[in-house]
Scaffold this motif. Structure first.
Motif, PDB file in Angstrom:
ATOM      1  N   GLU A 212       0.806  -1.347  -0.060  1.00  0.00           N
ATOM      2  CA  GLU A 212      -0.143  -0.003  -0.016  1.00  0.00           C
ATOM      3  C   GLU A 212       0.817   1.077   0.052  1.00  0.00           C
ATOM      4  OE1 GLU A 212      -2.580  -0.097   3.286  1.00  0.00           O
ATOM      5  OE2 GLU A 212      -3.777  -1.777   2.306  1.00  0.00           O
ATOM      6  N   LEU A 213       0.610   2.072  -1.077  1.00  0.00           N
ATOM      7  CA  LEU A 213       1.350   3.378  -1.078  1.00  0.00           C
ATOM      8  C   LEU A 213       0.650   4.432  -1.064  1.00  0.00           C
ATOM      9  CD1 LEU A 213       3.766   2.264  -4.099  1.00  0.00           C
ATOM     10  CD2 LEU A 213       4.095   2.179  -1.708  1.00  0.00           C
ATOM     11  N   GLU A 214       0.984   5.468  -0.254  1.00  0.00           N
ATOM     12  CA  GLU A 214       0.341   6.617  -0.002  1.00  0.00           C
ATOM     13  C   GLU A 214       0.677   7.705  -0.999  1.00  0.00           C
ATOM     14  OE1 GLU A 214      -2.074   7.140   2.090  1.00  0.00           O
ATOM     15  OE2 GLU A 214      -2.036   5.085   2.762  1.00  0.00           O
ATOM     16  N   PRO A 215      -0.259   8.536  -1.470  1.00  0.00           N
ATOM     17  CA  PRO A 215       0.308   9.659  -2.379  1.00  0.00           C
ATOM     18  C   PRO A 215       1.501  10.324  -2.189  1.00  0.00           C
ATOM     19  CG  PRO A 215      -1.975   9.929  -1.739  1.00  0.00           C
ATOM     20  CD  PRO A 215      -1.449   8.895  -0.740  1.00  0.00           C
ATOM     21  N   GLU A 216       1.958  10.526  -0.973  1.00  0.00           N
ATOM     22  CA  GLU A 216       3.364  11.156  -0.674  1.00  0.00           C
ATOM     23  C   GLU A 216       4.426  10.148  -0.897  1.00  0.00           C
ATOM     24  OE1 GLU A 216       1.379  10.296   3.405  1.00  0.00           O
ATOM     25  OE2 GLU A 216       0.823  11.196   1.299  1.00  0.00           O
ATOM     26  N   GLU A 217       4.029   8.942  -0.725  1.00  0.00           N
ATOM     27  CA  GLU A 217       5.260   7.686  -0.954  1.00  0.00           C
ATOM     28  C   GLU A 217       5.410   7.684  -2.454  1.00  0.00           C
ATOM     29  OE1 GLU A 217       3.290   4.543   1.495  1.00  0.00           O
ATOM     30  OE2 GLU A 217       4.669   4.991   2.865  1.00  0.00           O
ATOM     31  N   LEU A 218       4.228   7.766  -3.141  1.00  0.00           N
ATOM     32  CA  LEU A 218       4.559   7.550  -4.576  1.00  0.00           C
ATOM     33  C   LEU A 218       5.229   8.677  -5.032  1.00  0.00           C
ATOM     34  CD1 LEU A 218       0.847   6.544  -5.734  1.00  0.00           C
ATOM     35  CD2 LEU A 218       3.044   5.195  -5.776  1.00  0.00           C
ATOM     36  N   GLU A 219       5.111   9.982  -4.597  1.00  0.00           N
ATOM     37  CA  GLU A 219       5.796  11.130  -4.938  1.00  0.00           C
ATOM     38  C   GLU A 219       7.377  10.789  -4.748  1.00  0.00           C
ATOM     39  OE1 GLU A 219       6.262  14.627  -7.050  1.00  0.00           O
ATOM     40  OE2 GLU A 219       4.580  13.134  -6.916  1.00  0.00           O
ATOM     41  N   SER A 220       7.444  10.640  -3.324  1.00  0.00           N
ATOM     42  CA  SER A 220       9.024  10.475  -2.947  1.00  0.00           C
ATOM     43  C   SER A 220       9.688   8.991  -3.053  1.00  0.00           C
ATOM     44  CB  SER A 220       8.910  10.850  -1.429  1.00  0.00           C
ATOM     45  OG  SER A 220       8.076   9.728  -0.778  1.00  0.00           O
ATOM     46  N   ASN A 221       8.578   8.265  -3.685  1.00  0.00           N
ATOM     47  CA  ASN A 221       9.235   6.768  -4.122  1.00  0.00           C
ATOM     48  C   ASN A 221       9.747   6.239  -2.692  1.00  0.00           C
ATOM     49  OD1 ASN A 221       9.670   4.617  -5.843  1.00  0.00           O
ATOM     50  ND2 ASN A 221      11.918   5.209  -6.209  1.00  0.00           N
ATOM     51  N   GLN A 222       9.134   6.325  -1.798  1.00  0.00           N
ATOM     52  CA  GLN A 222       9.684   5.659  -0.334  1.00  0.00           C
ATOM     53  C   GLN A 222       8.651   4.645  -0.374  1.00  0.00           C
ATOM     54  OE1 GLN A 222       9.806   8.036   2.867  1.00  0.00           O
ATOM     55  NE2 GLN A 222      10.353   6.461   4.462  1.00  0.00           N
TER      56      GLN A 222
END
Length: 504
Positions: free
Chosen positions: A493-503
């Motif tokens: 599960e990836l949150e929008p900010e994780e998608l943006e930071s690729n973390q």
């Protein structure tokens, strides 16, 4: 020309004995009589004719026997000339021929026996038509000799000895010509132990069939020969696929080796990778991690987070975080190994050091992406160089601490995979690529027959070789992405900010 397809296996370092049918003592005597009756009959008839002629003339005229002997010379000359003409035109029925030992026949089927007998009797001419020799006399004297014909569930097997001064590779390369001379559509060169080559006219070519991985895993596969081969293979293993002769191709887990996998788009490479990882995931103690630009491979249940491509692709920051984890695992395990005074490596099923599989998906693309992202960055701050260093370290040092790499690329160019790194890939799998040189980089000494077969093959066909498997062509087991997800579990599960930071 007939097409030679399928299981072309050859390796200069591979030596495997073939189960060639043998003569018993009675069979040897029968064969001796079979191949000697023509010359004995010829000389016997000549002696009878000359004796009768001399006796008849002597009885009628009382002529001196020496004169009669001279008169026999033209008669013998005519006989020899006629015999020579038969020998040159019809060598198989020649009165002068001492036919070499004919192949053993182990054919029970009434439908197949006439064909097998015909091949046995006409083998010298078949060899000439296949351009293996200049004449039938060369075949008889020097070979290649047909040693046996055997009927098996896989098909009709022909065992041919390598001619003196030739190589088994040359004989395997001639498979299309031999098939054409035999007037058969498919001839598989199945094995090679340097002295003998086994050719098979298959009852069916499994390379043309799609075998679902799920049917193999749950035992519902309808290919009985394949299931028997899998049951006889070493356990535990990772199942790759099936050869043209319905033989299973596997990678034993106890043999520590990294895996290299290459193939162009639409070659079946992704399906092959899903099959590999799906089986690794079915083993409880295995942990999987890696770098995946597409994000299709990770699972929410993976204990070591992956690097996944986000909206900005693979970013240096995400790679740096992943490298921190991997280097920490490497250092910790190497220290544990040093503390263990009686071990030089951890076993694949060590409960304290479970097997970790590191996947480098589209490795050349990841390196190119990082190079572009780090343009203008100081060399000391570049993650790209660090990734290359850790990648090399994994290939060189990780097998002994129960870590294995799967390196995936569209083609294993030397620019991204150097010779020292490539040499660490014990298991190499090549699906269809655009150029033969790319396959030869993975499989040195590959024959033209293998390349031509791979080039025209269906998606999912590949060449593999590893420590326990000579170079072999196979069809990978089929598994869809949804089936892979059932084995892997849900994606992270990836949150929008994780998608943006690729973390992750």
């Amino acid at each position: 020309m007939a097409e030679s397809r399928g299981d072309v296996s050859q390796s200069s370092g591979f030596n495997k004995g073939l189960s060639v049918p043998r003569y018993d003592t009675k069979g040897e005597m029968l064969e001796l009589l079979k191949r000697q009756w023509r010359p004995y009959t010829f000389w016997g008839l000549l002696a009878i004719v000359l004796s009768f002629f001399c006796g008849l003339i002597n009885g009628m005229t009382g002529m001196n026997p020496l004169i009669l002997l001279f008169l026999c010379i033209p008669i013998a000359g005519v006989y020899l000339i006629l015999g020579g003409m038969v020998h040159s035109k019809l060598p198989l029925i020649s009165p002068f021929s001492t036919i070499p030992k004919r192949a053993v026949l182990e054919v029970a089927s009434a439908a197949n026996k006439p064909f097998a007998v015909d091949v046995r009797n006409s083998w010298p001419q078949i060899a000439v038509n296949a351009r293996l020799a200049s004449s039938v006399f060369n075949v008889r004297d020097k070979g290649p000799h047909l040693r046996a014909i055997k009927e098996t569930p896989a098909g009709m097997e022909f065992y041919v000895s390598v001619a003196a001064g030739d190589s088994a590779t040359k004989l395997i390369e001639a498979a299309p010509n031999i098939a054409s001379a035999m007037v058969v559509p498919v001839l598989l060169a199945a094995e090679n132990n340097h002295l003998l080559v086994k050719f098979v006219i298959p009852s069916k070519n499994a390379l043309n069939e799609t075998v679902e991985l799920s049917s193999v895993l749950n035992g519902t596969c309808e290919n009985d020969a394949l299931m028997e081969s899998l049951n006889n293979s070493e356990k535990p293993n990772i199942m790759l696929g099936v050869t043209g002769l319905s033989e299973a191709v596997t990678i034993p887990l106890k043999v520590s080796q990294h895996i290299g996998l290459q193939g162009m788009s639409r070659s079946g490479k992704s399906v092959g990778l899903y099959s590999l990882l799906g089986q690794f995931r079915s083993i409880p103690y295995v942990q999987i991690t890696g770098i995946d630009p597409t994000g299709a491979l990770p699972s929410r249940h993976d204990q070591i987070p992956w690097v996944i491509g986000g909206s900005k692709g693979i970013t240096p920051a995400s790679v740096a975080r992943w490298l921190d984890q991997i280097e920490d695992i490497l250092s910790t395990r190497l220290m544990d190994l040093r503390k263990s005074h009686y071990l030089d490596k951890f076993d694949y099923n060590d409960p304290d050091h479970p097997l970790i599989v590191c996947v480098f998906e589209e490795h050349p693309g990841v390196l190119a992406s990082l190079k572009l992202a780090e343009a203008g960055v100081k060399p000391a701050d570049r993650v790209l160089d660090r990734l290359k260093a850790v990648f090399s370290r994994l290939l060189m040092e990780s097998l002994k601490i129960n870590m294995r790499c799967i390196v995936v690329s569209q083609r294993a160019d030397a620019e991204y995979l150097g010779g020292a790194q490539r040499s660490q890939l014990g298991a190499r799998i090549s699906f269809k690529v655009e150029e033969q040189s790319a396959v030869e980089m993975f499989h040195s000494g590959m024959s033209g027959t293998e390349w031509n077969t791979l080039k025209i093959s269906q998606a999912g066909t590949a060449i593999v070789q590893h420590a326990d498997q000579p170079r072999t062509m196979f069809r990978a087991f089929n598994i869809g992405f949804l089936e892979y997800r059932e084995l892997a579990g849900p994606m992270p599960e990836l949150e929008p900010e994780e998608l943006e930071s690729n973390q992750v």
